[in-house]
Design a protein around this motif. Structure first.
Motif, PDB file in Angstrom:
ATOM      1  N   GLU A  64       0.835  -1.199   0.000  1.00  0.00           N
ATOM      2  CA  GLU A  64       0.000   0.000   0.000  1.00  0.00           C
ATOM      3  C   GLU A  64       0.872   1.253   0.000  1.00  0.00           C
ATOM      4  OE1 GLU A  64      -2.063  -2.903   2.968  1.00  0.00           O
ATOM      5  OE2 GLU A  64      -0.036  -2.194   2.516  1.00  0.00           O
ATOM      6  N   GLY A 103       0.346   5.935  -0.304  1.00  0.00           N
ATOM      7  CA  GLY A 103      -0.554   7.063  -0.462  1.00  0.00           C
ATOM      8  C   GLY A 103      -1.112   7.631   0.823  1.00  0.00           C
ATOM      9  N   ARG A 139      -5.570   9.491  -1.984  1.00  0.00           N
ATOM     10  CA  ARG A 139      -5.782   8.306  -2.799  1.00  0.00           C
ATOM     11  C   ARG A 139      -4.762   7.252  -2.401  1.00  0.00           C
ATOM     12  NH1 ARG A 139      -5.541   6.993  -9.296  1.00  0.00           N
ATOM     13  NH2 ARG A 139      -3.289   7.132  -8.918  1.00  0.00           N
ATOM     14  N   SER A 165      -3.087   3.493  -2.861  1.00  0.00           N
ATOM     15  CA  SER A 165      -2.831   2.504  -3.904  1.00  0.00           C
ATOM     16  C   SER A 165      -2.433   1.184  -3.258  1.00  0.00           C
ATOM     17  CB  SER A 165      -1.712   2.972  -4.831  1.00  0.00           C
ATOM     18  OG  SER A 165      -2.056   4.150  -5.509  1.00  0.00           O
ATOM     19  N   CYS A 166      -2.771   0.113  -3.920  1.00  0.00           N
ATOM     20  CA  CYS A 166      -2.426  -1.232  -3.470  1.00  0.00           C
ATOM     21  C   CYS A 166      -1.864  -1.966  -4.683  1.00  0.00           C
ATOM     22  CB  CYS A 166      -3.664  -1.926  -2.928  1.00  0.00           C
ATOM     23  SG  CYS A 166      -3.463  -3.693  -2.564  1.00  0.00           S
ATOM     24  N   ARG A 210      -9.962  -0.311  -9.737  1.00  0.00           N
ATOM     25  CA  ARG A 210      -8.813  -1.150 -10.001  1.00  0.00           C
ATOM     26  C   ARG A 210      -8.390  -1.024 -11.450  1.00  0.00           C
ATOM     27  NH1 ARG A 210     -10.310  -6.900  -8.217  1.00  0.00           N
ATOM     28  NH2 ARG A 210      -8.230  -7.410  -9.044  1.00  0.00           N
ATOM     29  N   THR A 231      -3.015  -3.058  -9.882  1.00  0.00           N
ATOM     30  CA  THR A 231      -3.155  -2.101  -8.788  1.00  0.00           C
ATOM     31  C   THR A 231      -4.627  -1.804  -8.511  1.00  0.00           C
ATOM     32  OG1 THR A 231      -1.042  -1.071  -9.370  1.00  0.00           O
ATOM     33  CG2 THR A 231      -2.515   0.204  -7.966  1.00  0.00           C
ATOM     34  N   TYR A 257      -7.112   0.934  -6.150  1.00  0.00           N
ATOM     35  CA  TYR A 257      -7.064   2.263  -5.552  1.00  0.00           C
ATOM     36  C   TYR A 257      -8.238   2.476  -4.599  1.00  0.00           C
ATOM     37  CZ  TYR A 257      -4.128   2.865  -9.681  1.00  0.00           C
ATOM     38  OH  TYR A 257      -3.168   2.705 -10.648  1.00  0.00           O
ATOM     39  N   GLN A 285      -9.951   5.994  -3.416  1.00  0.00           N
ATOM     40  CA  GLN A 285     -10.026   7.450  -3.388  1.00  0.00           C
ATOM     41  C   GLN A 285     -10.874   7.851  -2.200  1.00  0.00           C
ATOM     42  OE1 GLN A 285      -8.612   9.866  -5.483  1.00  0.00           O
ATOM     43  NE2 GLN A 285      -9.432  11.307  -3.979  1.00  0.00           N
TER      44      GLN A 285
END
Length: 128
Positions: A6, A8, A19, A21-22, A72, A78, A80, A82
């Motif tokens: 992860e 962000g 936001r 991210s993964c 995604r 990835t 996301y 938000q």
């Protein structure tokens, strides 16, 4: 090595946005549903949102509905999250997790132990 990472997180004022991210490495996310969880100090880990393997189905906890959006990009491996209109009560460590599935929908009530892979977490702090 199979892992989720992860990024962000950070410090943001109430009403602000972040936001998350993964990113997956070592495996292809396209056959996995993804969940975002959070855990605040002294509280249990709670499911925030999930997204199906195709991205066609999403689900949200009532506490974040209308403020958070999960998405995604399987080409980028990835997922996301938000987060808008952040509140102090959103402060927590946020984790993404993955489980393999043939289903077209994700299940937000899926328990943490039912996920195969976890990231290390990213801190989100909402404070003025």
């Amino acid at each position: 090595q199979l892992q989720l990472v992860e990024s962000g997180g950070g410090l943001v004022q109430p009403g602000g946005s972040l936001r998350l991210s993964c990113a997956a490495s070592g495996f292809t996310l396209g056959t996995y549903a993804i969940g975002w969880f959070r855990q605040a100090p002294g509280k249990e880990r709670e499911g925030v949102s999930c997204i199906s393997k195709s991205g066609g189905h999403t689900n949200y906890a009532d506490s974040v509905k209308g403020r958070f959006t999960i998405s995604r990009d399987n080409a980028k491996n990835t997922v996301y999250l938000q987060m808008n209109s952040l509140k102090p009560e959103d402060t927590a460590v946020y984790y993404c997790a993955a489980y393999p599935t043939v289903m077209t929908e994700c299940v937000l009530s899926r328990r943490p132990y039912e996920y195969d892979y976890w990231g290390q977490g990213t801190q989100v702090t909402v404070s003025s």
